[in-house]
Design a protein around this motif. Structure first.
Motif, PDB file in Angstrom:
ATOM      1  N   GLY B  45       0.813  -1.220   0.000  1.00  0.00           N
ATOM      2  CA  GLY B  45       0.000   0.000   0.000  1.00  0.00           C
ATOM      3  C   GLY B  45       0.841   1.262   0.000  1.00  0.00           C
ATOM      4  N   ALA B  46       2.008   1.229   0.642  1.00  0.00           N
ATOM      5  CA  ALA B  46       2.879   2.414   0.679  1.00  0.00           C
ATOM      6  C   ALA B  46       3.347   2.756  -0.737  1.00  0.00           C
ATOM      7  CB  ALA B  46       4.086   2.155   1.576  1.00  0.00           C
ATOM      8  N   LEU B  48       1.740   1.897  -3.516  1.00  0.00           N
ATOM      9  CA  LEU B  48       0.575   2.348  -4.291  1.00  0.00           C
ATOM     10  C   LEU B  48       0.285   3.821  -4.045  1.00  0.00           C
ATOM     11  CD1 LEU B  48      -2.060  -0.531  -4.206  1.00  0.00           C
ATOM     12  CD2 LEU B  48      -0.967   0.475  -6.199  1.00  0.00           C
ATOM     13  N   LEU B  49       0.438   4.233  -2.765  1.00  0.00           N
ATOM     14  CA  LEU B  49       0.180   5.633  -2.424  1.00  0.00           C
ATOM     15  C   LEU B  49       1.182   6.543  -3.156  1.00  0.00           C
ATOM     16  CD1 LEU B  49      -1.528   7.538  -0.714  1.00  0.00           C
ATOM     17  CD2 LEU B  49       0.120   7.268   1.138  1.00  0.00           C
ATOM     18  N   ILE B  52       0.324   6.573  -6.891  1.00  0.00           N
ATOM     19  CA  ILE B  52      -0.865   7.361  -7.266  1.00  0.00           C
ATOM     20  C   ILE B  52      -0.551   8.855  -7.180  1.00  0.00           C
ATOM     21  CG2 ILE B  52      -3.228   7.948  -6.562  1.00  0.00           C
ATOM     22  CD1 ILE B  52      -3.579   4.934  -5.873  1.00  0.00           C
ATOM     23  N   LEU B  55       1.453   9.643 -10.227  1.00  0.00           N
ATOM     24  CA  LEU B  55       0.611   9.512 -11.419  1.00  0.00           C
ATOM     25  C   LEU B  55      -0.137  10.823 -11.670  1.00  0.00           C
ATOM     26  CD1 LEU B  55      -0.473   7.215 -13.429  1.00  0.00           C
ATOM     27  CD2 LEU B  55      -2.495   7.253 -11.987  1.00  0.00           C
ATOM     28  N   TYR B  56      -0.744  11.349 -10.609  1.00  0.00           N
ATOM     29  CA  TYR B  56      -1.529  12.580 -10.752  1.00  0.00           C
ATOM     30  C   TYR B  56      -0.628  13.810 -10.908  1.00  0.00           C
ATOM     31  CZ  TYR B  56      -5.995  10.299  -9.910  1.00  0.00           C
ATOM     32  OH  TYR B  56      -7.115   9.505 -10.054  1.00  0.00           O
ATOM     33  N   LEU B 253      -9.057  15.608 -20.314  1.00  0.00           N
ATOM     34  CA  LEU B 253      -9.802  14.578 -19.577  1.00  0.00           C
ATOM     35  C   LEU B 253      -9.697  13.212 -20.253  1.00  0.00           C
ATOM     36  CD1 LEU B 253     -11.639  14.079 -17.126  1.00  0.00           C
ATOM     37  CD2 LEU B 253     -13.599  14.521 -18.598  1.00  0.00           C
ATOM     38  N   GLY B 254     -10.119  13.129 -21.511  1.00  0.00           N
ATOM     39  CA  GLY B 254     -10.130  11.834 -22.195  1.00  0.00           C
ATOM     40  C   GLY B 254      -8.754  11.417 -22.686  1.00  0.00           C
ATOM     41  N   LEU B 257      -6.050  12.264 -18.502  1.00  0.00           N
ATOM     42  CA  LEU B 257      -6.483  11.734 -17.195  1.00  0.00           C
ATOM     43  C   LEU B 257      -7.026  10.313 -17.333  1.00  0.00           C
ATOM     44  CD1 LEU B 257      -7.058  12.471 -14.112  1.00  0.00           C
ATOM     45  CD2 LEU B 257      -9.373  12.889 -14.859  1.00  0.00           C
ATOM     46  N   PHE B 258      -7.952  10.123 -18.285  1.00  0.00           N
ATOM     47  CA  PHE B 258      -8.545   8.795 -18.427  1.00  0.00           C
ATOM     48  C   PHE B 258      -7.495   7.771 -18.841  1.00  0.00           C
ATOM     49  CE2 PHE B 258     -10.291   5.414 -21.038  1.00  0.00           C
ATOM     50  CZ  PHE B 258     -11.134   4.823 -20.124  1.00  0.00           C
ATOM     51  N   VAL B 261      -5.162   7.039 -15.731  1.00  0.00           N
ATOM     52  CA  VAL B 261      -5.878   6.371 -14.645  1.00  0.00           C
ATOM     53  C   VAL B 261      -6.439   5.025 -15.127  1.00  0.00           C
ATOM     54  CG1 VAL B 261      -7.899   6.553 -13.147  1.00  0.00           C
ATOM     55  CG2 VAL B 261      -6.410   8.510 -13.428  1.00  0.00           C
ATOM     56  N   THR B 264      -3.677   2.487 -15.255  1.00  0.00           N
ATOM     57  CA  THR B 264      -3.320   2.029 -13.912  1.00  0.00           C
ATOM     58  C   THR B 264      -4.432   1.172 -13.315  1.00  0.00           C
ATOM     59  OG1 THR B 264      -2.133   4.092 -13.694  1.00  0.00           O
ATOM     60  CG2 THR B 264      -2.423   2.832 -11.697  1.00  0.00           C
ATOM     61  N   SER B 265      -5.669   1.475 -13.699  1.00  0.00           N
ATOM     62  CA  SER B 265      -6.785   0.659 -13.206  1.00  0.00           C
ATOM     63  C   SER B 265      -6.644  -0.781 -13.684  1.00  0.00           C
ATOM     64  CB  SER B 265      -8.114   1.226 -13.704  1.00  0.00           C
ATOM     65  OG  SER B 265      -8.317   2.509 -13.177  1.00  0.00           O
ATOM     66  N   LEU B 268      -4.189  -2.347 -11.475  1.00  0.00           N
ATOM     67  CA  LEU B 268      -4.820  -2.704 -10.196  1.00  0.00           C
ATOM     68  C   LEU B 268      -5.629  -3.993 -10.341  1.00  0.00           C
ATOM     69  CD1 LEU B 268      -5.306  -1.586  -7.272  1.00  0.00           C
ATOM     70  CD2 LEU B 268      -7.399  -0.557  -8.141  1.00  0.00           C
TER      71      LEU B 268
END
Lengths: 112, 486
Positions: B45-46, B48-49, B52, B55-56, B253-254, B257-258, B261, B264-265, B268
């Motif tokens: 989790g560390a 992943l944080l 993320i 990533l942003y 956005l498309g 960002l999409f 994310v 990465t989804s 996940l």
């Protein structure tokens, strides 16, 4: 073996920040695409900048008169203003008062 | 450059198709085995944080820059560098991106061939045979040039077939079906894995945060590498795909960002699909590539309905890898098609033939494939990213790009916070990654490879700049009028 509360938090946060945001982004952009297509079919054109984005563009044009891309920026600005004046419905959240207050920069330059 | 100048260019048929093509390009074999492995090895989790956050903070703004510049010029990689750079030598930086991308494809296609081989055998239920032994099966495959070059050839033909159909009928149509199917396959395997006895332990390994890792430099470097490379920033893909956007399409956005994310989804989802199975059957979670080809095929026969699960897993895996194969080849085809005036079919055949030819050593030798992967993964891709980000951040200028094009027709507004990230943060991070890779290789078994890799990249940059000089790269406006015929 059960997951600890912190593991649950990390797992759910990852799901929200990735699948949640990804799902929202997909829904939002596809919904906007639908609206754009409908407006273009009805009006032929749509406005290309939001009020904040057009203000940014105008500020940049005023601050960079000698820039190599100045003319293109003016054309893009004026195209948006013209479309906003001609169309009944805008894509972005423009009020009538905001649209009325807009000025074409190209006209100003020509007048000068 | 005006939009009118490029209206005859092909465009994406639908917004959904464009987004699936972007995801298809970015989601590859690495997402399936590297993301779970990197997460588990760097504090769960560390990691992943940290991932993320980066990533942003970095990958998404970077993708916005690359997609925006492609949409603005309406041209491929070389054409975009030619249009934006005044200096004719620096226009050659476009060749760096194309050469690195080309080199990447020479060893990626044989890798996709390996996955195809396993996908075919899953359909033949080979893994369910009681006499089946994973390691001899794998060794027999990689020791057979007929099989490795054969599958490499089949993939090359497949890539050529898809690309010859064009952006809308080839790339978009295939990605539109393959990416959702791949996601459904991974969801199915994930549900099966989580419900296996002991499967939850895999989730604990992947998500339990070890906060000691959060403060370690290595965790952040690993997160940076994963965030930047899994999103394909600077490979010329976002630039090329952005150049096929329609006038009223959004970029932030498309297109950014999409894509980041969504990509990465899928990573996940791979964590949910792979780790529960790994832990339920006591496999080694750090096995890397052999996890898919040796460890997982060993456990399918032990699962109820294992033959079907093997088919679902390997077909999903193959779809992820194959969509990347043709989508990552597209930037090379687009730009050479534009610059040299051959027909699209001629360009596709020529490009794929040379990728196939130069990919044969990687198909025959896993060691050669690993060497190329190390050199281009550690040094080639950061240099390509640096070239693209330099173009936007230092030549085109972020503020100009933001007000003129990024916020034009955008679904979300991007403020001036974006400018310093593109101009300073991303270039510094890329230089840091190159330097970190070089320094940590000193004294290790990879030291020679590191020096070789750096020397190769220096040669590629020098060749690219020299090529620009030799070809006297000029834009349409700069070319003298054609003589004769008066």
């Amino acid at each position: 073996m059960a997951l600890t509360p912190i593991t649950w938090v990390m797992m759910l946060s990852s799901i929200v920040l990735l699948w949640g945001i990804g799902g929202w982004a997909m829904y939002r952009t596809l919904a906007d695409e639908d609206r754009k297509v409908k407006l273009i079919e009805r009006q032929g054109t749509i406005d290309t900048y939001s009020p904040t984005a057009l203000q940014d563009l105008r500020n940049w044009i005023e601050a960079n008169p000698g820039d190599a891309y100045h003319r293109e920026a003016v054309e893009r600005h004026d195209e948006c203003v013209e479309v906003l004046r001609e169309n009944d419905e805008s894509f972005y959240d423009w009020t009538d008062a905001e649209i009325e207050s807009l000025e074409m920069i190209g006209e100003e330059s020509t007048a000068d | 450059m005006t939009e009118e100048a490029s209206t005859s260019r092909e465009e994406w048929g639908t917004r959904f198709g464009f987004m699936m093509a972007m995801i298809g390009a970015m989601v590859g074999a690495g997402n399936i085995w590297r993301m779970p492995y990197t997460t588990g090895m760097n504090g769960g989790g560390a990691f992943l944080l940290a991932y993320i956050i980066l990533l942003y903070l970095i990958a998404i703004p970077g993708l916005m820059a690359e997609t925006m510049i492609g949409r603005y010029t309406g041209k491929g990689v070389i054409g975009t560098f030619k249009q934006i750079f005044d200096n004719r030598t620096l226009r050659g930086l476009g060749f760096v991106v194309v050469i690195v991308n080309f080199a990447l494809m020479t060893y990626y296609l044989p890798l996709v061939g390996e996955i195809l081989y396993y996908a075919i055998h899953s359909l033949l239920f080979t893994f369910m045979d009681p006499a089946f032994q994973p390691e001899p099966f794998w060794n027999a495959f990689i020791d057979s040039p007929a099989l490795t070059v054969g599958t490499h050839t089949v993939i090359a033909i497949g890539v050529a077939a898809v690309l010859s159909l064009g952006i809308k009928d080839g790339v978009e149509r295939m990605a539109k079906y393959m990416i959702p199917l791949m996601a459904i396959a991974l969801v199915a395997v994930a549900i099966r894995g989580v419900t296996l006895p002991g499967g939850v332990e895999g989730l604990a390994f992947a998500f339990n945060p070890d906060w000691e890792y959060f403060l370690r430099g290595e965790t952040w470097v690993a997160a940076l590498g994963q965030a930047l490379f899994s999103t394909g920033l600077g490979w010329g893909v976002a630039l090329t795909f952005g150049s096929y956007l329609r006038k009223h399409d959004d970029v932030p956005l498309g297109g950014a960002l999409f894509t980041a994310v969504g990509n990465t989804s899928i990573g996940l989802l791979a964590i949910f699909a792979v780790f529960p199975v790994v832990f339920a059957f006591g496999l080694e979670p750090t096995a890397g590539t052999s996890l898919a080809f040796i460890s997982l095929v060993e456990v399918f026969p032990q699962m109820p309905g294992g033959g079907l699960w093997a088919i679902v897993f390997f077909l999903g895996f193959f779809f992820a890898a194959f969509t990347s194969a043709f989508a990552l080849t597209e930037p090379i085809v687009t730009t050479l098609d534009e610059e040299f005036g051959f027909s699209r079919t001629q360009t596709v055949v020529g490009v794929v033939f040379f990728i196939w030819l130069l990919g044969i050593p990687s198909a025959i030798s896993q060691e050669f494939l690993g060497t190329l992967d190390y050199m281009f993964g550690n040094f080639g891709l950061p240099i390509a990213t640096l070239a693209v980000i330099t173009l936007v951040g230092w030549k085109f200028q972020p503020e100009r790009g933001r007000v003129l094009d990024l916020n034009r027709n955008a679904d979300i507004y991007i403020g001036s916070w974006w400018n310093p990230i593109v101009r300073f943060v991303i270039p510094v991070v890329m230089l840091f990654i190159i330097a970190y890779g070089a320094v940590t290789s000193l004294g290790s078994g990879n030291e020679t490879l590191m020096f070789g890799g750096l020397a190769l990249m220096a040669i590629i940059v020098a060749t690219s700049l020299g090529l620009a000089q030799a070809l006297n790269m000029r834009t349409e406006d700069e070319r003298p009028p054609v003589s004769g015929g008066d």
